[in-house]
Design an enzyme around this catalytic site. Structure first.
Site, PDB file in Angstrom:
ATOM      1  N   PRO A   1      75.962  35.486   2.018  1.00  0.00           N
ATOM      2  CA  PRO A   1      77.139  36.331   1.760  1.00  0.00           C
ATOM      3  C   PRO A   1      77.464  37.219   2.967  1.00  0.00           C
ATOM      4  O   PRO A   1      76.555  37.731   3.620  1.00  0.00           O
ATOM      5  CB  PRO A   1      76.723  37.182   0.560  1.00  0.00           C
TER       6      PRO A   1
ATOM      7  N   SER B   1      74.121  37.977   7.550  1.00  0.00           N
ATOM      8  CA  SER B   1      74.863  36.732   7.820  1.00  0.00           C
ATOM      9  C   SER B   1      75.221  36.596   9.302  1.00  0.00           C
ATOM     10  O   SER B   1      75.068  35.519   9.885  1.00  0.00           O
ATOM     11  CB  SER B   1      76.111  36.635   6.957  1.00  0.00           C
TER      12      SER B   1
ATOM     13  N   ASP C   1      67.625  43.089  11.860  1.00  0.00           N
ATOM     14  CA  ASP C   1      68.189  41.846  11.316  1.00  0.00           C
ATOM     15  C   ASP C   1      67.842  40.647  12.194  1.00  0.00           C
ATOM     16  O   ASP C   1      67.308  39.644  11.725  1.00  0.00           O
ATOM     17  CB  ASP C   1      69.722  41.943  11.212  1.00  0.00           C
TER      18      ASP C   1
HETATM   19  O1  PMV Z   1      73.052  44.396   8.018  1.00  0.00           O
HETATM   20  P1  PMV Z   1      72.707  45.294   6.899  1.00  0.00           P
HETATM   21  O2  PMV Z   1      73.790  45.620   5.968  1.00  0.00           O
HETATM   22  O3  PMV Z   1      71.421  44.868   6.229  1.00  0.00           O
HETATM   23  O4  PMV Z   1      72.360  46.732   7.510  1.00  0.00           O
HETATM   24  C1  PMV Z   1      71.413  46.872   8.465  1.00  0.00           C
HETATM   25  C2  PMV Z   1      70.518  47.989   8.119  1.00  0.00           C
HETATM   26  C3  PMV Z   1      70.849  49.334   8.726  1.00  0.00           C
HETATM   27  O5  PMV Z   1      69.590  50.007   8.779  1.00  0.00           O
HETATM   28  C4  PMV Z   1      71.779  50.097   7.808  1.00  0.00           C
HETATM   29  C5  PMV Z   1      71.467  49.248  10.111  1.00  0.00           C
HETATM   30  C6  PMV Z   1      70.516  48.748  11.183  1.00  0.00           C
HETATM   31  O6  PMV Z   1      71.027  48.434  12.271  1.00  0.00           O
HETATM   32  O7  PMV Z   1      69.292  48.704  10.985  1.00  0.00           O
END
Ligand code: PMV
Length: 317
Positions: free
Chosen positions: A101, A108, A152
Site C-alpha cells: 500500500p 512502498s 525503511d
Molecule cells: O515510511 P513510514 O510511514 O513508515 O514512516 C517512516 C517512519 C518515520 O519515523 C516517521 C520517519 C523516518 O524517516 O524514520
C-alpha cells in the site's frame, strides 16, 4: 533476451517511529506478504542509452529522459550508476509493480527503489550488496521524505528484523520466539513528509516536552529488544500499547487509528499501536495464531480497508 527480476518486501515499524528521526533507536520488521517487483530487460530496438520506465500502478510509461531530474527513478538510476561506477546504462526497459500500500507506513517507496536497484545491477552483471541497495534507496528517500532516518531502506534491503539507530551500525534481531502481527489499514493515505514536517515544527517551537517523549520511546525500544530476543511476546504487547500512547502525545495519531487500536485491544490483541508516520496509514496488533482471524474480523468491522497478517519467525537473521 533474458529479463532480470528482483523483489523487495514491505515493512512495519514495531517500535520507535518518529523518535528515530531524532536519533533514538527503533525496531522494524520486513513484511513479505506484500512486495515490490522490478524487471529489467534490454531494449535492442531503442536508441543507445534510452531507459524506458513502466510503472502501471502509477500510470508511468515514459522515457526517463522526459522525467525531471528530481523524479525518484532519475535519482535512483543516478545512485545505482554511481554505486557501480557506471557512467550510463545500456538501453533498457524497467518495469515496476508493487502490492505494498502507498503512503501507508509500509515502505512502498523504499521497496520499489530497492527492487529496481537490484534488478538494474543484475542486468549489468554487477549485483549490489544489501548495503549498496539500501544506500541507493536512501538517496531517493532523502529527496522525498525531507529528513528520513534510513530505517525503511535498511529493513527492506536486508529483509530481516532490525534495531536501527541513525548514523550508527544497525543490529539484526533474532526473535527468541515467533510472533504474529495483524496489520490494518485506515485507508487514509498521508505522506510521511507532511507528518514528519509538522512534528518538526512543533518540536522547534518547544523541544523539551518532545525530547522527553522521544526518551520515553527510546526506553521502550530498548526493553522491546530484550523481550524480542528472549521470546517474551506478551511483554511486547504492553510496550506496544505504551508506544501508541506516546505517539498520541506526539500528535501523530488520528481518530481512525485510535479506533482500530482500541478495537484490536478489546478483541483480545496482546497490544496495538499505529505504525509508520501516522495520521492515517496502518496500525499493527500483536495477536496469537488463534486470535488472528477474529481480531482481523473485528478490525474490518471497525473500518479497516485492508488486513495483512504476518508472522515474524523465531531466530530470523
Ligand atoms: O515510511 P513510514 O510511514 O513508515 O514512516 C517512516 C517512519 C518515520 O519515523 C516517521 C520517519 C523516518 O524517516 O524514520
Amino acid at each position: 533476451m533474458p529479463a532480470f527480476a528482483a523483489y523487495a518486501p514491505g515493512k512495519v515499524i514495531l517500535f520507535g517511529e518518529h523518535a528515530v528521526v531524532y536519533d533514538r533507536p527503533a525496531i522494524a520488521v520486513p513484511v513479505t506478504e506484500v512486495q515490490a517487483r522490478a524487471m529489467v530487460r534490454a531494449d535492442l530496438a531503442a536508441p543507445a542509452g534510452r531507459i524506458w520506465m513502466e510503472a502501471p500502478d502509477t500510470g508511468l510509461d515514459d522515457d526517463l529522459g522526459n522525467l525531471p531530474p528530481e523524479h525518484p527513478f532519475a535519482i535512483l538510476l543516478g545512485a545505482v550508476g554511481t554505486a557501480l561506477g557506471l557512467p550510463r546504462f545500456p538501453a533498457l526497459r524497467l518495469h515496476v509493480t508493487s502490492s505494498i500500500p502507498i503512503a501507508a507506513g509500509m515502505g512502498s517507496g523504499a521497496a520499489i527503489s530497492v527492487a529496481a536497484a537490484r534488478a538494474l545491477a543484475a542486468f549489468v552483471g554487477r549485483p549490489l550488496s544489501d548495503e549498496q541497495a539500501s544506500q541507493a534507496a536512501f538517496e531517493v528517500e532523502k529527496a522525498y521524505h525531507g529528513t528520513p532516518s534510513g530505517i525503511d531502506n535498511t529493513v527492506i534491503a536486508y529483509g530481516k528484523p532490525i534495531l536501527f539507530h541513525r548514523n550508527q551500525p544497525f543490529h539484526i534481531l533474532r526473535p527468541g520466539k515467533a510472533f504474529t502481527l495483524v496489520i490494518a489499514d485506515t485507508g487514509l493515505a498521508v505522506p510521511t513528509r507532511e507528518v514528519v514536517g509538522d512534528l518538526r515544527r512543533r518540536w522547534e517551537e518547544s523541544p523539551i516536552p518532545y525530547e522527553q517523549i522521544f526518551d520515553a520511546i527510546a526506553s521502550l525500544v530498548r526493553q522491546a529488544r530484550t523481550h524480542i530476543e528472549n521470546g517474551e511476546v506478551e511483554a511486547l504487547g504492553i510496550l506496544m500499547n505504551n508506544n501508541h500512547h506516546l505517539l498520541q502525545q506526539l500528535g501523530v495519531s488520528c481518530p481512525q487509528l485510535d479506533r482500530l487500536v482500541d478495537a484490536a485491544r478489546e478483541a483480545g490483541a496482546l497490544g496495538a499501536k499505529l505504525c509508520g508516520a501516522g495520521r492515517g496509514g496502518n496500525m499493527i496488533a500483536l495477536v496469537t495464531v488463534d486470535t488472528a482471524p477474529s481480531i482481523s474480523e473485528t478490525l474490518k468491522a471497525a473500518g479497516a480497508v485492508r488486513i495483512i497478517t504476518t508472522t515474524i519467525s523465531a531466530g530470523e537473521g
